[in-house]
Each structure stands twice: as structure tokens, then as C-alpha cells.
Design a protein around this motif. Structure first.
Motif, PDB file in Angstrom:
ATOM      1  N   THR A   1      20.698 -60.112  11.435  1.00 32.61           N
ATOM      2  CA  THR A   1      22.437 -61.318  11.735  1.00 32.61           C
ATOM      3  C   THR A   1      21.884 -61.339  13.814  1.00 32.61           C
ATOM      4  OG1 THR A   1      23.676 -59.887  10.493  1.00 32.61           O
ATOM      5  CG2 THR A   1      24.603 -61.237  12.446  1.00 32.61           C
TER       6      THR A   1
ATOM      7  N   LYS B   1      19.232 -57.193   5.902  1.00 36.78           N
ATOM      8  CA  LYS B   1      20.124 -58.573   6.341  1.00 36.78           C
ATOM      9  C   LYS B   1      19.695 -58.708   7.823  1.00 36.78           C
ATOM     10  CE  LYS B   1      24.233 -60.515   6.736  1.00 36.78           C
ATOM     11  NZ  LYS B   1      26.353 -60.255   6.905  1.00 36.78           N
TER      12      LYS B   1
ATOM     13  N   GLU C   1      17.164 -61.394   4.141  1.00 36.51           N
ATOM     14  CA  GLU C   1      17.677 -62.755   4.303  1.00 36.51           C
ATOM     15  C   GLU C   1      18.532 -62.899   6.279  1.00 36.51           C
ATOM     16  OE1 GLU C   1      21.599 -62.891   2.420  1.00 36.51           O
ATOM     17  OE2 GLU C   1      22.387 -61.119   2.742  1.00 36.51           O
TER      18      GLU C   1
END
Length: 95
Positions: free
Chosen positions: A19, A17, A68
Motif C-alpha cells: 500500500t 500487499k 497486490e
């Protein structure tokens, strides 16, 4: 936990991930979840490394596989209009 950019941008690196946190003045900080460890990308000075666009973050991690990715922006609207209680007003967008 922190991560160095030069350790992440390889073809065999899989980032679970990414961010990207948006801050004032067009500054972005990148947080990655890699190898079971979550942390910000730091620079040579051991402080979070600033980026100046989402595209720059993507470019700097172009060799890695990212499962992601999200852009997070927290609005200061509640503070600007004088509301007392702070609520979670983050905008989270897949990128």
C-alpha cells in the motif's frame, strides 16, 4: 511493526500487499504486508522511508514478488470547504 527495504528486495520475498500512501508535496510512504506482519518501510534512521514517486517504490522492490498493490490518497476537501464531520474520503487505486 516495520520493515527494512534491504530485507524485502529479494527474489524469494513474496509481499502479500503493498500500500503506497500519498501525502502532500509529492511524498509517498510504503506499507507492506509480508510474512504475516504489516508495517511501513523504514530507513536507516528507523523512521518511515519517504519515496518521491510510485515508480520509485516499484523500482526499489523490483526483485520481490508483490501479489497486490494499491495507491491510497486521502483528500482534504471536506476540511477545505468547512464541513464539520470528517468522512472517509480515501481514494484507493490498484497499481
Amino acid at each position: 511493526m516495520t520493515h527494512r527495504l534491504e530485507h524485502l528486495n529479494f527474489q524469494d520475498v513474496v509481499i502479500d500487499k503493498l500500500t503506497v500512501h500519498s501525502f502532500e508535496m509529492g511524498v509517498y510512504l510504503a506499507e507492506v504486508d509480508f510474512d504475516g506482519r504489516n508495517g511501513y518501510i523504514i530507513g536507516e534512521n528507523n523512521k518511515p522511508r519517504p519515496f518521491y514517486s510510485v515508480s520509485q517504490v516499484k523500482q526499489q522492490l523490483s526483485s520481490a514478488t508483490i501479489k497486490e498493490a494499491f495507491l491510497v490518497h486521502a483528500s482534504a476537501y471536506d476540511e477545505m470547504i468547512g464541513q464539520g464531520d470528517k468522512v472517509d474520503n480515501r481514494l484507493i487505486v490498484p497499481i
